[in-house]
Motif scaffolding. Structure first.
Motif, PDB file in Angstrom:
ATOM      1  N   LYS A   1       0.852  -1.206   0.000  1.00 57.75           N
ATOM      2  CA  LYS A   1       0.000   0.000   0.000  1.00 57.75           C
ATOM      3  C   LYS A   1       0.878   1.242   0.000  1.00 57.75           C
ATOM      4  N   ARG A   2       1.910   1.221   0.865  1.00 58.51           N
ATOM      5  CA  ARG A   2       2.788   2.392   0.936  1.00 58.51           C
ATOM      6  C   ARG A   2       3.529   2.584  -0.389  1.00 58.51           C
TER       7      ARG A   2
ATOM      8  N   VAL B   1       1.220   4.244  -2.830  1.00 56.32           N
ATOM      9  CA  VAL B   1       0.982   5.661  -2.500  1.00 56.32           C
ATOM     10  C   VAL B   1       2.229   6.509  -2.766  1.00 56.32           C
ATOM     11  N   TYR B   2       3.392   6.034  -2.333  1.00 56.19           N
ATOM     12  CA  TYR B   2       4.627   6.827  -2.472  1.00 56.19           C
ATOM     13  C   TYR B   2       5.216   6.754  -3.892  1.00 56.19           C
TER      14      TYR B   2
ATOM     15  N   ARG C   1       7.241  13.232   2.226  1.00 56.07           N
ATOM     16  CA  ARG C   1       6.982  11.827   2.560  1.00 56.07           C
ATOM     17  C   ARG C   1       8.272  11.124   2.959  1.00 56.07           C
TER      18      ARG C   1
END
Lengths: 472, 132
Positions: free
Chosen positions: B46-47, B50-51, B86
């Motif tokens: 998931k990260r 997103v990133y 981030r």
């Protein structure tokens, strides 16, 4: 996500609600248990619980007490004991009326028709969608990582607010705004501490929960005022589905909590104006406005607007208003403001976007030149339906078509607040030293969230006034 | 016009616009496909989604290769960009400084720095330099 994780997360939410329940009970007494519906009480308990725990964590840092689950929970032993003792002492007084007559009245009122069911389903859809969107991603939006998430991570990993926390933020983390109140970072830290680990996906459940709790209170208060479920559901639906409002319920910034606490503060003042014997409305309002100042710096300005409206009301209705209760209200909110302001002052931190030193005639004169740009940005949002649907157009139509309602009865105090907001925030833009184009572009859509819940409430009140006139 | 008529009209216009913007987010802007990818992966995945997969892989690599309490700087991303924010958030307690122990280079093929050597890389453009 293991079963243990889900259990701990649920437990942390339960403890938060319990803390808020105790706060609510201690400040309002037992009357509200008889007069406020359970869903509204539990929602208020969550909203106050998260505020109370985060403020407690801030106070613990003064005594250099590290953040462990037990350290945060132990101070609650005394309020729990106090609340239990008070509950036992008062016996059954104030219990809900469960007589057959009351129940039949309740059931008759509760019968939902097709349109009500449709509205409830649409609201539920939006709420579920927001929960899903929140917890499917880690904290990732710009300010959520640069300001709030970062502070929460620093505090959690240090086990508390270390002595050099604010200086380190200023020195090493550009744009982390050390002067911002710590409501959002500490609420995230609270969940990490309870879980016993850093998990920036789980933690985001806090925000749709705030959204849901507020929608519940919003609906309940509107229904109490108007006596009609349909209007209350319609405006809850409108608020819930405003894109900007629902998007911000998923990302972890402080603008939405600020708007929520501010609206709560004013909604309960409004309730109190209609039923002054119910002083618990005033107490709920005072706590909400205090928490509004604990979420974001702009909360101080908003609380000031609330206090001005309350004082104006008290002066105009002097014989009916208990001056002492107004004084205590104002002192309580001002004490909250002073606690954080003095702390920040001692740390030598100032806000770079707007501070007292910018309030000068020179900045005012140059600020006049910014007015066309400010007005342009404002109209972009009024007629740009992407973020706000048709809400601002609706508000303007309601305002201009119902001027006589806007400035009559108790509604006028909310109208004054909306006007003060418009002028107050415009002045902030005028005086600020930040490049105006950039400042407006980056902030106005968020700042509008500060007033949005109250503006929706006001619009509902206005339509209700029209309805009352039509009936008459 | 009766209030009831106004309420129905507002509700109708509101709902059409609401569903339109919802559909636009899900279908036109690719929200739905992103949600499907997010649902079908673990927290790390998931990260990464997103990133951005490459950027996240490099941040993860940096975390494993940098010495405890050391400092870093970015190359190839703007200081005030979302990626930088981030990165700073993810890498904490490693600190981003002006005079770092490590340089995390993002999509800058051929970049080198005097006094630094390459210690890890994803490919030619994405790598980590360490002060010698």
């Amino acid at each position: 996500m293991s079963a243990g994780d889900i259990f701990l997360l649920s437990a942390s939410i339960f403890v938060t609600v319990l803390a808020g329940w105790i706060v609510l009970y201690l400040i309002t007494g037992r009357e509200i248990f008889a007069e406020i519906p359970f869903a509204e009480r539990i929602s208020l308990a969550y909203l106050f619980g998260i505020g109370a725990i985060t403020f407690e964590m801030f106070l613990l840092s003064f005594f250099n007490i590290g953040y462990m689950r037990s350290n945060i929970l132990i101070p609650w032993v005394f309020p729990v004991a106090l609340a239990s003792a008070r509950m036992l002492r008062r016996g059954n007084r104030g219990k809900e009326d469960t007589s057959p007559r009351a129940l039949s009245r309740y059931r008759r009122q509760e019968a939902m028709r097709g349109p009500d069911i449709l509205l409830a389903i649409l609201i539920a859809m939006q709420v579920f969608y927001n929960f899903f969107r929140a917890i499917i991603k880690p904290i990732e939006s710009y300010d959520a990582v640069a300001i709030y998430g970062l502070k929460a991570k620093i505090i959690y990993l240090a086990g508390g607010i270390s002595g050099n926390f604010f200086q380190n933020l200023s020195g090493f983390f550009q744009g982390s705004h050390p002067d911002y109140p710590l409501f959002v970072p500490l609420s995230e830290t609270w969940i990490y501490t309870f879980l016993g680990r850093f998990d920036d996906m789980f933690v985001k459940i806090l925000f749709p929960l705030l959204y849901l709790a507020f929608l519940t209170v919003f609906y309940s208060v509107l229904k109490r005022i108007t006596g009609t479920r349909r209007l209350a559901l319609l405006f809850t639906f409108i608020l819930a589905t405003i894109k900007q409002f629902s998007d911000y319920a998923t990302i972890g910034l402080s603008d939405l909590p600020l708007g929520i606490y501010f609206a709560l503060g004013i909604m309960y003042i409004y309730l109190w104006m209609s039923e002054k014997e119910k002083t618990y409305f005033l107490k709920i309002s005072a706590l909400s406005l205090a928490l509004c100042t604990w979420t974001k710096n702009e909360g101080v300005l908003l609380a000031f607007f609330g206090l001005v409206a309350l004082l104006a009301y008290a002066v105009r209705n002097k014989p009916d208003v208990n001056t002492r209760s107004i004084f205590i209200y104002a002192a309580f909110v001002l004490a909250f403001i002073a606690a954080w302001r003095m702390f920040i002052f001692k740390q030598g931190i100032v806000n770079e976007n707007f501070n007292v030193s910018m309030l000068g005639s020179g900045n005012f004169m140059s600020g006049l030149g910014k007015l066309p740009l400010i007005a342009y940005e404002f109209q972009k949002h009024i007629f740009g339906f992407k973020k706000w649907n048709i809400f601002w157009v609706l508000l303007l139509l309601v305002f201009f078509n119902g001027l006589r309602y806007a400035f009559s009865g108790n509604t006028k105090y909310i109208t004054y607040i909306l006007i003060m907001f418009l002028f107050g925030y415009t002045l902030v833009y005028m005086f600020s030293a930040v490049e105006i184009d950039f400042f407006l572009r980056k902030t106005w859509s968020r700042f509008l969230l500060h007033i949005l819940p109250l503006a929706v409430f006001w619009t509902a009140l206005m339509l209700y006034s029209v309805k009352k006139t039509e009936k008459a | 016009m009766k209030l009831k008529t106004i309420k129905i009209a507002v509700f109708a216009i509101w709902t059409v616009l609401w569903l339109n913007f919802l559909a636009r987010d899900l279908f036109t802007k690719g929200g739905l496909s992103e949600y499907i990818s997010l649902v079908s992966t673990d927290a790390e995945g998931k990260r990464a989604i997103v990133y951005g997969k490459k950027f996240y892989a490099l941040l993860k690599l940096a975390k494993t290769r940098m010495a405890p309490l050391s400092s870093y700087g970015f190359r190839g991303i703007d200081d005030l960009s979302l990626d930088a924010r981030r990165g700073i958030y993810y890498l904490y307690p490693y600190m981003k400084t002006e005079n770092p122990d490590y340089v995390i280079a993002c999509d800058v093929s051929g970049f080198g720095k005097e006094g630094f050597r390459r210690i890890a890389e994803l490919d030619e453009g994405w790598f980590i330099l360490k002060r010698e």
